[in-house]
Design a protein around this motif. Structure first.
Motif, PDB file in Angstrom:
ATOM      1  N   TYR A  14      -7.365   1.466  -4.046  1.00  0.00           N
ATOM      2  CA  TYR A  14      -8.721   1.611  -3.473  1.00  0.00           C
ATOM      3  C   TYR A  14      -9.269   0.195  -3.319  1.00  0.00           C
ATOM      4  N   ASP A  15     -10.368   0.073  -2.583  1.00  0.00           N
ATOM      5  CA  ASP A  15     -10.874  -1.246  -2.204  1.00  0.00           C
ATOM      6  C   ASP A  15     -11.029  -2.250  -3.341  1.00  0.00           C
ATOM      7  N   GLU A  16     -11.563  -1.791  -4.489  1.00  0.00           N
ATOM      8  CA  GLU A  16     -11.850  -2.734  -5.571  1.00  0.00           C
ATOM      9  C   GLU A  16     -10.646  -2.929  -6.489  1.00  0.00           C
ATOM     10  N   ASP A  17      -9.558  -2.212  -6.203  1.00  0.00           N
ATOM     11  CA  ASP A  17      -8.375  -2.280  -7.058  1.00  0.00           C
ATOM     12  C   ASP A  17      -7.747  -3.678  -7.003  1.00  0.00           C
ATOM     13  N   GLU A  18      -6.922  -3.973  -8.018  1.00  0.00           N
ATOM     14  CA  GLU A  18      -6.218  -5.256  -8.008  1.00  0.00           C
ATOM     15  C   GLU A  18      -4.760  -5.049  -7.615  1.00  0.00           C
ATOM     16  N   LYS A  19      -4.207  -5.990  -6.879  1.00  0.00           N
ATOM     17  CA  LYS A  19      -2.785  -5.929  -6.555  1.00  0.00           C
ATOM     18  C   LYS A  19      -1.999  -6.394  -7.775  1.00  0.00           C
ATOM     19  N   VAL A  20      -0.867  -5.757  -8.016  1.00  0.00           N
ATOM     20  CA  VAL A  20      -0.062  -6.111  -9.186  1.00  0.00           C
ATOM     21  C   VAL A  20       0.347  -7.589  -9.154  1.00  0.00           C
ATOM     22  N   THR A  21       0.708  -8.072  -7.992  1.00  0.00           N
ATOM     23  CA  THR A  21       1.129  -9.479  -7.894  1.00  0.00           C
ATOM     24  C   THR A  21      -0.006 -10.426  -8.273  1.00  0.00           C
ATOM     25  N   ASP A  22      -1.246 -10.051  -7.885  1.00  0.00           N
ATOM     26  CA  ASP A  22      -2.382 -10.891  -8.275  1.00  0.00           C
ATOM     27  C   ASP A  22      -2.548 -10.905  -9.786  1.00  0.00           C
ATOM     28  N   LEU A  23      -2.282  -9.758 -10.427  1.00  0.00           N
ATOM     29  CA  LEU A  23      -2.367  -9.702 -11.892  1.00  0.00           C
ATOM     30  C   LEU A  23      -1.321 -10.614 -12.521  1.00  0.00           C
ATOM     31  N   PHE A  24      -0.117 -10.602 -11.968  1.00  0.00           N
ATOM     32  CA  PHE A  24       0.935 -11.484 -12.495  1.00  0.00           C
ATOM     33  C   PHE A  24       0.571 -12.964 -12.317  1.00  0.00           C
ATOM     34  N   ILE A  25      -0.052 -13.278 -11.166  1.00  0.00           N
ATOM     35  CA  ILE A  25      -0.459 -14.676 -10.938  1.00  0.00           C
ATOM     36  C   ILE A  25      -1.518 -15.081 -11.962  1.00  0.00           C
ATOM     37  N   GLN A  26      -2.468 -14.145 -12.194  1.00  0.00           N
ATOM     38  CA  GLN A  26      -3.534 -14.366 -13.175  1.00  0.00           C
ATOM     39  C   GLN A  26      -2.933 -14.596 -14.558  1.00  0.00           C
ATOM     40  N   PHE A  79      19.301   1.048   3.102  1.00  0.00           N
ATOM     41  CA  PHE A  79      18.845  -0.160   2.424  1.00  0.00           C
ATOM     42  C   PHE A  79      17.321  -0.170   2.375  1.00  0.00           C
ATOM     43  N   ILE A  80      16.813  -0.170   1.139  1.00  0.00           N
ATOM     44  CA  ILE A  80      15.365  -0.068   0.971  1.00  0.00           C
ATOM     45  C   ILE A  80      14.857  -1.360   0.335  1.00  0.00           C
ATOM     46  N   VAL A  81      13.840  -1.933   0.950  1.00  0.00           N
ATOM     47  CA  VAL A  81      13.217  -3.138   0.398  1.00  0.00           C
ATOM     48  C   VAL A  81      11.776  -2.797   0.058  1.00  0.00           C
ATOM     49  N   VAL A  82      11.328  -3.172  -1.142  1.00  0.00           N
ATOM     50  CA  VAL A  82       9.964  -2.800  -1.537  1.00  0.00           C
ATOM     51  C   VAL A  82       9.116  -3.998  -1.936  1.00  0.00           C
ATOM     52  N   SER A  83       7.817  -3.832  -1.691  1.00  0.00           N
ATOM     53  CA  SER A  83       6.824  -4.789  -2.187  1.00  0.00           C
ATOM     54  C   SER A  83       6.411  -4.380  -3.595  1.00  0.00           C
ATOM     55  N   ALA A  84       5.500  -5.146  -4.169  1.00  0.00           N
ATOM     56  CA  ALA A  84       4.884  -4.766  -5.441  1.00  0.00           C
ATOM     57  C   ALA A  84       3.725  -3.826  -5.132  1.00  0.00           C
ATOM     58  N   PRO A  85       3.329  -2.983  -6.114  1.00  0.00           N
ATOM     59  CA  PRO A  85       2.223  -2.062  -5.854  1.00  0.00           C
ATOM     60  C   PRO A  85       0.954  -2.801  -5.409  1.00  0.00           C
ATOM     61  N   GLY A  86       0.372  -2.332  -4.312  1.00  0.00           N
ATOM     62  CA  GLY A  86      -0.848  -2.938  -3.783  1.00  0.00           C
ATOM     63  C   GLY A  86      -2.079  -2.209  -4.281  1.00  0.00           C
ATOM     64  N   LYS A  87      -3.160  -2.346  -3.546  1.00  0.00           N
ATOM     65  CA  LYS A  87      -4.420  -1.720  -3.957  1.00  0.00           C
ATOM     66  C   LYS A  87      -4.392  -0.217  -3.689  1.00  0.00           C
ATOM     67  N   SER A  97       0.836  -1.206   0.000  1.00  0.00           N
ATOM     68  CA  SER A  97       0.000   0.000   0.000  1.00  0.00           C
ATOM     69  C   SER A  97       0.872   1.258   0.000  1.00  0.00           C
ATOM     70  N   SER A  98       2.127   1.120   0.452  1.00  0.00           N
ATOM     71  CA  SER A  98       3.037   2.280   0.496  1.00  0.00           C
ATOM     72  C   SER A  98       3.645   2.600  -0.868  1.00  0.00           C
ATOM     73  N   VAL A  99       3.483   1.687  -1.822  1.00  0.00           N
ATOM     74  CA  VAL A  99       4.044   1.917  -3.161  1.00  0.00           C
ATOM     75  C   VAL A  99       2.973   1.705  -4.224  1.00  0.00           C
ATOM     76  N   ALA A 100       1.710   1.987  -3.848  1.00  0.00           N
ATOM     77  CA  ALA A 100       0.595   1.660  -4.730  1.00  0.00           C
ATOM     78  C   ALA A 100       0.484   2.602  -5.928  1.00  0.00           C
ATOM     79  N   ASP A 101       0.921   3.848  -5.776  1.00  0.00           N
ATOM     80  CA  ASP A 101       0.842   4.769  -6.913  1.00  0.00           C
ATOM     81  C   ASP A 101       1.975   5.795  -6.849  1.00  0.00           C
ATOM     82  N   HIS A 102       1.997   6.721  -7.816  1.00  0.00           N
ATOM     83  CA  HIS A 102       3.115   7.666  -7.885  1.00  0.00           C
ATOM     84  C   HIS A 102       3.173   8.581  -6.660  1.00  0.00           C
TER      85      HIS A 102
END
Lengths: 450, 450
Positions: free
Chosen positions: A42-54, A32-40, A9-14
């Motif tokens: 807003y509530d109905e948004d899709e997580k980027v990782t879920d899109l990659f799994i799809q 040293f910075i470690v990041v997740s993939a962009p999350g949602k 959620s901390s890297v969800a958009d620009h």
């Protein structure tokens, strides 16, 4: 020297990435910075990782996956456009995805490779963005960072020898940006961590570089002393010990999976939970030990879905090995038990309900009845566990007294009390339907009236 | 139809036997009488059975035993003289003893034979005395009564087929007087019961004749709700269920060994504890079930001499079978466990201290450490268990709350709480040195303030 990890959620958009960049720049120790993939976003948004799994699933089942790939590109394009970065990064995501789909013959390796693309791409974007802002930064691939894991796709575990490799990162200049969630096996196969993967990477990097602090940035400003879905705006926990953290996390309590922190714990690195939205707030520190033990209870956790197996046999206490044989039947059926309160002629075993699904419950009852000659075997469902946690608990006389009063005040019958092994926790079994009223009463007793 | 059993202190001298006779005569339903051997008349006095044991030991080790045999004869002579009975009974004791010493080649059979002489002789005396008073009475030897046991000297157990034989006693006229403490094997060898032997005979006879009541006459007028050595003149318990009795007896509580009552319990015969000194007092009834559950706690028992084995292993809760393997080591070393409270990464096992005497403690620790790869294994001694018992407990909300308050009021830290298996008890582990203050505080809370 700090390791800062930013969640989905901390890297969800620009806008969030701008915030992340300024957090990094505001403290030169954040190296040293470690990041997740962009999350949602807003509530109905899709997580980027879920899109990659799809994407991977569609490819594997022969479906059309172009729309999904386009969605992924669009998502990153929106970020890079707004941050004013070159189109190369997004082009690379599309090309690299197509290359993976084309060249990876092993399905689990493909899944892992695609799952890791979100983190990997975001790390490249953040690194480029920091440089654009004038902050020297380098994207470092986990392979180059020295994150070597065992070959268990989706369940990777760090190899001890990694830490020496990771320590070499301290020789690099500027900010080091590492994608979370994956490492490489000794033969060079990309392999993802289990749930909480980016937290694991952060924890591993903190342990490897011997950080002074591991900052875990998320979307809450701290850990609450009780589930905010049950108690409105509960108090925040300022300091938590590893031990308290682990006990609390038992009952589905925490903002992250506690085992993710093990690498940091083992090297004695303090952890701080902070909010990306409010980086100047104190947050919650998780430390090895604390001096001020005046607060008896620091947190109240609760979890549902437990069942109790009640076994009665006359003169059970005379029968050496009865308890062992009872637990042996459970182990044999691959059922882990939580607690086993015992009387003179009876013993109960508390397990998670989902461990005896389907006809397993009946098979278990029959085995106990037949193999142990038990007089009675009953299975009772619908139990909840409530756990009080605090290192200050062990020295105080009144914790049990206050806790049991709180249950009585809330008209909640205590089915089980388990106290006596852990010095920092006390556990109560109650009816699932009474969790909210019990937790609220305990909160009043331990947090409001003192 | 009642079975009345009189304990050793109730038949210690002629005056007590006069009292016993008038108790028997005062209720025509008291048809089956079971007696112990004469007990102590004053603190420094010797029990007749102890004299008989001494006689056997002296004989076996080649020592002179004439003084002991003389003491025994004198003891009975004093009784028969005062009751005005013939000298034949005392002459028979001496002759029979000499015959046993001369003819019994098997040492354990000799021990059992001598141990039983006290009960046997007293039964003959009481029967003769009742007849002298005009009450028709018959001495019936356990062999003739049908008390058939398995061949385990000092640890006899009744055979199920005995009950039909015993039932035939109901066909006899007048009072039937049976010596307690022993039966005969199928091959006719006299064999004694374990501790509480006369209580066992009474219980067996009550079960066999299907008595309406089994009266157990002793030197206290009832069972107290708490140890009178800790609380001065505590309240008496009027009614106790079998279940409550069994839970209470766990912690060294009762006036007799609870398992002695099993035969009566199994045939649903109510038991009454009465005082020979005050036979009209109500006493304590022990029944299968009771309707009035308004009293939450009927008794508080306490026992010392427990130890706790604390085992810690990180991620223990993930390891299916850990608890079983831990208890397996105990079973393998023949150590029975009392309770096993468990945390997430730790588990404690409460055992009786005398189960790990000598180097056994160290061996146990090493096995747990090595076989289970435990991080920590500590053994803590000096634990006491306090047990609250009451069938009314399960439905009440406030028992745990009141109990924990009582501990806090008494400044006693609770090391362990075990609640959740038995519906009728709650157990607390505390420091051995704090038992008295804790019990007094619990007594105040549950018996004085309501």
């Amino acid at each position: 020297m700090k390791v800062a990890k930013f969640g989905g959620s901390s890297v969800a958009d620009h806008a969030m990435l701008e915030q992340v960049a300024s957090i990094i720049e505001s403290d030169p120790d954040r190296k040293f910075i470690v990041v997740s993939a962009p999350g949602k976003r807003y509530d109905e948004d899709e997580k980027v990782t879920d899109l990659f799994i799809q994407l991977g699933e569609q490819f594997n089942s022969g479906q059309d996956y172009e729309v999904t790939l386009f969605k992924i590109s669009q998502r990153f394009q929106a970020i890079t456009d707004q941050l004013g970065l070159s189109d190369d990064i997004v082009a690379r995501i599309e090309n690299e995805s197509r290359r993976l789909l084309r060249e990876t013959t092993n399905t689990t390796h493909l899944t892992d490779g695609l799952k890791a693309m979100g983190e990997d791409s975001l790390a490249r974007i953040l690194s480029a963005y920091l440089n654009k802002r004038g902050t020297q930064a380098t994207y470092v691939n986990p392979k180059d960072a020295g994150i070597i894991v065992n070959p268990e796709p989706g369940g990777a575990q760090i190899l001890e020898k990694s830490y020496d490799e990771i320590h070499k990162l301290t020789e690099r200049d500027g900010v080091v940006v590492i994608p979370g969630f994956f490492g490489y096996t000794e033969t060079g196969v990309l392999t993802t961590f289990p749930r909480g993967g980016s937290d694991i990477t952060g924890s591993i990097v903190a342990a490897g570089v011997q950080a002074d602090l591991y900052e875990n940035f998320t979307d809450v400003s701290s850990v609450y002393c009780v589930n905010p879905k049950i108690v409105n705006q509960p108090q925040e926990i300022h300091t938590l010990t590893y031990k308290e953290m682990r006990e609390l996390s038992y009952a589905g309590f925490t903002v992250f999976h506690d085992e993710a922190l093990i690498p940091a714990f083992q090297k004695n690195i303090p952890v701080c939970i902070k909010s990306t939205h409010d980086p100047d707030a104190e947050g919650t520190m998780i430390v090895a030990s604390k001096e001020d033990l005046s607060q008896q209870v620091v947190g109240i956790a609760s979890d549902e879905g437990f069942s109790s197996i009640y076994v009665r046999k006359y003169l059970m206490n005379r029968e050496i090995g009865f308890g062992q044989r009872l637990l042996g039947i459970l182990a044999d059926m691959d059922i882990s038990f939580e607690h086993a309160p015992s009387g003179i002629d009876d013993m109960s075993v508390i397990i998670r309900r989902d461990h005896i699904k389907g006809d397993k419950e009946e098979r278990l009852k029959n085995r106990i009845k037949n193999e142990l000659n038990a007089d009675t075997v009953d299975v009772i469902h619908g139990l909840a566990m409530i756990m009080l946690v605090g290192e200050g608990m062990s020295e105080r006389l009144h914790v049990a007294s206050k806790a049991t009063k709180a249950f009585a005040d809330a008209d909640v019958r205590i089915n089980m009390i388990n106290q006596g092994s852990s010095e920092v926790s006390m556990m109560f079994g109650i009816d699932e339907n009474k969790v909210d009223q019990a937790v609220r009463s305990l909160y009043r007793e331990f947090f409001l009236e003192s």
